[in-house]
Write a protein that holds these residues in place. Structure first.
Motif, mmCIF file in Angstrom:
data_model
loop_
_atom_site.group_PDB
_atom_site.id
_atom_site.type_symbol
_atom_site.label_atom_id
_atom_site.label_comp_id
_atom_site.label_asym_id
_atom_site.label_seq_id
_atom_site.Cartn_x
_atom_site.Cartn_y
_atom_site.Cartn_z
ATOM 1 N N ARG A 109 -4.477 2.365 -0.594
ATOM 2 C CA ARG A 109 -3.349 3.010 -0.550
ATOM 3 C C ARG A 109 -3.223 4.248 0.643
ATOM 4 N N PHE A 110 -2.027 4.217 1.127
ATOM 5 C CA PHE A 110 -1.989 5.482 2.263
ATOM 6 C C PHE A 110 -1.804 6.840 1.238
ATOM 7 N N ARG A 111 -2.135 7.646 2.179
ATOM 8 C CA ARG A 111 -2.115 9.113 1.687
ATOM 9 C C ARG A 111 -0.541 9.573 2.076
ATOM 10 N N PRO A 169 0.803 -1.180 0.110
ATOM 11 C CA PRO A 169 -0.027 -0.098 -0.029
ATOM 12 C C PRO A 169 0.877 1.327 0.207
#
Lengths: 424, 341
Positions: free
Chosen positions: B306-308, B226
């Protein structure tokens, strides 16, 4: 001919947003101290604009300082087409506005035409129930696409494939009944011409059996996922006042805590006889809207179940209104009168009495309205569609300022717009 | 059991080294190609699909078809691009990844039939092998940053910048997560580390925290879900390689997959005993262990959003870095105490 000087200027000449150099959207603004704000042109060809939406962003690093939406890339003049086609001819065009939820669009338009003709009360009960079933199946299909693409935009790749797997079952149902899957043209003025096959009910029962576990599966993937929560909680907050003043409808409005669902507020068809709940949100953020869509799918399943139980097993599907509805196919083949009636309806169409109607229904994305003005001819004098997606999209400018690029993608996903409907 | 660990460059004739290089290159590229097949099949299974089926039996020729397709694609250079940097960037990524792969020992020594000779199954046993791999990883990022910068595309630029920030943050934890291993085994040479594990016990037992930290940092380091922000499709179209096409793109692609193999290889080597294992020959053991890590990669990709950008940095500096430092401190203290007693 319209005066071309008063129409919307072409996009290259438009002053896009306050603060951007008027000459060109490509010019970056230099701030005091030498820092530059970058203009990023997102779309119209971009993986997550759900079609051809163009977003012009002014960025400070990754933070959005200003955001401007440019629409119109999918404009096909649908409303104008409606004013130049006979009433029945226009039904397939409604499929192509919000192309994710075609049967529901059909329903809104057909109900408006029926109201114009004054035959709303003449629709057989069996057909009315079947309309509700199709509309609710559409709602589930639309929310599945909405949640699937929304999750994929945030990076949860598998969700879109899972939701499309279930949507496939709904499309199979549509295909079973009318032969088409996406642009179904499934509703007719007066009810339904084709009999409902037994296999349709078998497939629907199978769908009702499978769907709750699949919904639980999605929730297992997302609900408690810390990354999903981090990406959606508190993102895209819309205040109750904003939601009302921007005219938002559908899950966006209900997430803001406003209890407005056309099915409950102004019941149409048989919704007043059905037992279902309207989920409301508390935080009005992206996560809430996701939960509301999930819950609405559950409620839709309940509605379909009740409809199947309450629906009369026998009886006509088509209203007995020879002036407005097409005769059965067999009769057209073997009876002279029916053939003549069919010929006249195809060549001339029907002419509703002069007047105007507005019918709003609860589409998956919000209140879908059809406003028709009739001047007594077989064509509408004016046909106006109230597109929920377009009106919901207006809020993006406001709520995306101060967020990051990734948040904008999440916001666009949670708005769940279909550009076919935005541009029409 | 003691192994005479010697530097291959001095102990073996030059032609043998050359053969080893060619064989390793072949292994690296084949493995990489079939990793894409493996990934597509596994992720298809997870997503209720079939994956490639049409090219060859069970789609086994799909990687070859993909490679050929990319070779014959038009090589487009955007008019505003910095041509030399644009040309150079994919090579940096590819070469550093491949070099790092060469340093991973595939096995100990093997007896060659019909001769009375032993052949080393590793190209070279550098006494700073682990450091060199980390350094090569650090250089490889330049390729991504420069590629993003040279493309004259704003998506690429943002992708490159994200990559720079991400790699600076995660390189730190990646290196520090391995310090515990270095402290325990007392060496930076990969071969010595494996031999130490053979003599004692797999290091994952002593370094479970280090292992997990390494795994997370490695996934971030290789820009995979991610943590795949530099090429986040839904935000940045294709991130740093938006403007790349044809074989230049495939070099980035190859580089990314070989990097995945490298970090899997290191994880297998320093935490899971490398080629050490019963019955089966060493390289096969290493291969199985690497496949396991690749599976984790794919699994995460199929599962996690997904992470920011800011969340990603927050995790690196607020969670991972303190944990790695604590891990080093505890490992060192315990080691000193045990040595004293």
């Amino acid at each position: 001919m319209a005066d071309t000087t008063t129409t919307r200027p072409i996009i290259a000449d438009m002053p896009h947003m306050p603060g951007i150099d008027e000459q060109s959207v490509e010019s970056d603004r230099v701030l005091e101290g030498g820092d530059r704000e970058m203009i990023l042109n997102l779309g119209p060809q971009h993986p997550s604009t759900h079609g051809v939406l163009r977003v012009v962003l002014r960025l400070d690093g990754e933070v959005i300082r200003a955001c401007d939406l440019v629409i119109g890339y999918l404009h096909r003049g649908t409303e104008k087409l409606g004013e130049n086609a006979r009433y029945v001819q226009f039904t397939p065009w409604t499929d192509r506005t919000d192309y994710i939820s075609a049967p529901s669009n059909n329903l809104g338009y057909i109900m408006a035409v029926e109201k114009l003709l004054g035959i709303t009360d003449r629709i057989p009960e069996r057909a009315t129930y079947f309309r509700v079933i199709l509309a609710e199946l559409t709602r589930i299909a639309s929310h599945l696409v909405g949640i699937g693409t929304h999750a994929m935009d945030i990076g949860a790749l598998s969700m879109s494939l899972f939701t499309f797997r279930e949507r496939e079952m709904i499309l199979d149902l549509f295909e079973n009944y009318c032969g088409a899957r996406l642009t179904t043209n499934i509703m007719e003025v007066g009810g339904f011409q084709r009999p409902i096959p037994d296999t349709f009910w078998e497939q629907t029962r199978e769908f009702l059996r499978v769907m709750p576990e699949r919904l639980a599966e999605y929730e297992k993937l997302l609900n408690a996922n810390p990354i999903w929560i981090g990406r959606t909680k508190g993102i895209g907050y819309i205040s109750r006042e904003d939601a009302l003043s921007f005219g938002l409808t559908g899950p966006l409005l209900r997430a803001a805590g406003v209890n407005y669902d056309v099915r409950k507020a102004l019941p149409y068809l048989v919704y007043d006889r059905l037992d279902f709940e309207i989920p409301l949100g508390e935080n009005s953020d992206t996560y809430d809207r996701y939960l509301i869509r999930m819950e609405e799918m559950r409620q839709s399943l309940r509605i379909i179940e009740q409809c199947m139980a309450q629906m009369p097993t026998d009886g006509p599907l088509m209203a007995d209104e020879p002036k407005f509805v097409f005769p059965p196919h067999d009769a057209v083949m073997f009876e002279a009168e029916a053939m003549q009636r069919h010929f006249k309806l195809v060549i001339e169409g029907f002419s509703p009495p002069p007047g105007e109607v507005y019918v709003g229904i609860e589409n998956p994305k919000g209140e879908l309205g059809y406003y028709i003005v009739s001047d007594g001819t077989p064509h509408a004098y004016r046909l106006r569609i109230r597109p929920p997606s377009m009106i919901n999209l207006q809020i993006v400018n406001k709520i995306s300022v101060g967020t990051m690029i990734a948040d904008l993608i999440a916001i666009l996903g949670t708005i769940d717009m279909v550009l076919g409907e935005v541009d029409r | 059991m003691s192994y005479a660990v010697v530097n291959i460059l001095s102990s073996q004739p030059g032609w043998l080294t050359a053969i080893t290089v060619v064989v390793l290159l072949f292994i690296a590229l084949t493995m990489m190609a079939y990793m894409t097949y493996y990934e597509r099949k596994v992720i298809a299974f997870m997503q209720d699909r079939l994956g490639p089926t049409r090219t060859g039996p069970r789609g086994l020729l799909q990687p070859a078809a993909d490679g050929l397709k990319l070779l014959f694609k038009e090589d487009i250079i955007p008019s505003g691009a910095d041509r030399w940097v644009f040309f150079f960037a994919p090579i940096v990524v590819f070469v550093t990844a491949l070099t790092a792969f060469m340093i991973i020992p595939l096995g100990g020594t093997a007896f060659v039939p019909f001769t009375a000779k032993h052949v080393n199954l590793f190209l070279t046993d550098l006494n700073v092998g682990l450091l060199l791999i980390l350094a090569l990883g650090g250089i490889g990022v330049y390729g991504i940053i420069l590629g993003g910068y040279a493309s004259a595309n704003r998506y690429s630029l943002i992708g490159g910048l994200r990559s720079a920030a991400q790699v600076i943050s995660y390189e730190l934890t990646l290196g520090l997560a391995l310090v515990g291993v270095m402290l325990l085994s007392g060496s930076l040479s990969l071969v010595s580390i494996v031999n130490w594990q053979r003599d004692h016990i797999w290091l994952i037992v002593f370094q479970p925290v280090g292992f997990i930290l390494y795994l997370i940092s490695a996934i971030a380091e290789t820009n995979r879900a991610p943590f795949d922000l530099p090429e986040a499709e839904n935000e940045l179209v294709a991130g740093f390689h938006t403007e790349y096409s044809g074989f230049r793109f495939s070099m980035f692609f190859l580089g990314e997959y070989i990097n995945m193999l490298v970090v899997s290889g290191i994880a297998a080597t320093v935490f899971l005993g490398g080629w050490d294992g019963p019955i089966l020959p060493g390289p096969i053991w290493l291969f199985i262990k690497m496949l396991l890590f690749m599976f984790v990669y794919i699994w995460l990709r199929a599962t996690l959003p997904r992470f920011r950008y800011d969340q990603l940095m927050g995790i690196a500096w607020k969670v991972l870095l303190p944990l790695t430092l604590a891990n080093i401190l505890i490992t060192a203290t315990v080691k000193v105490l045990i040595d004293r007693l």
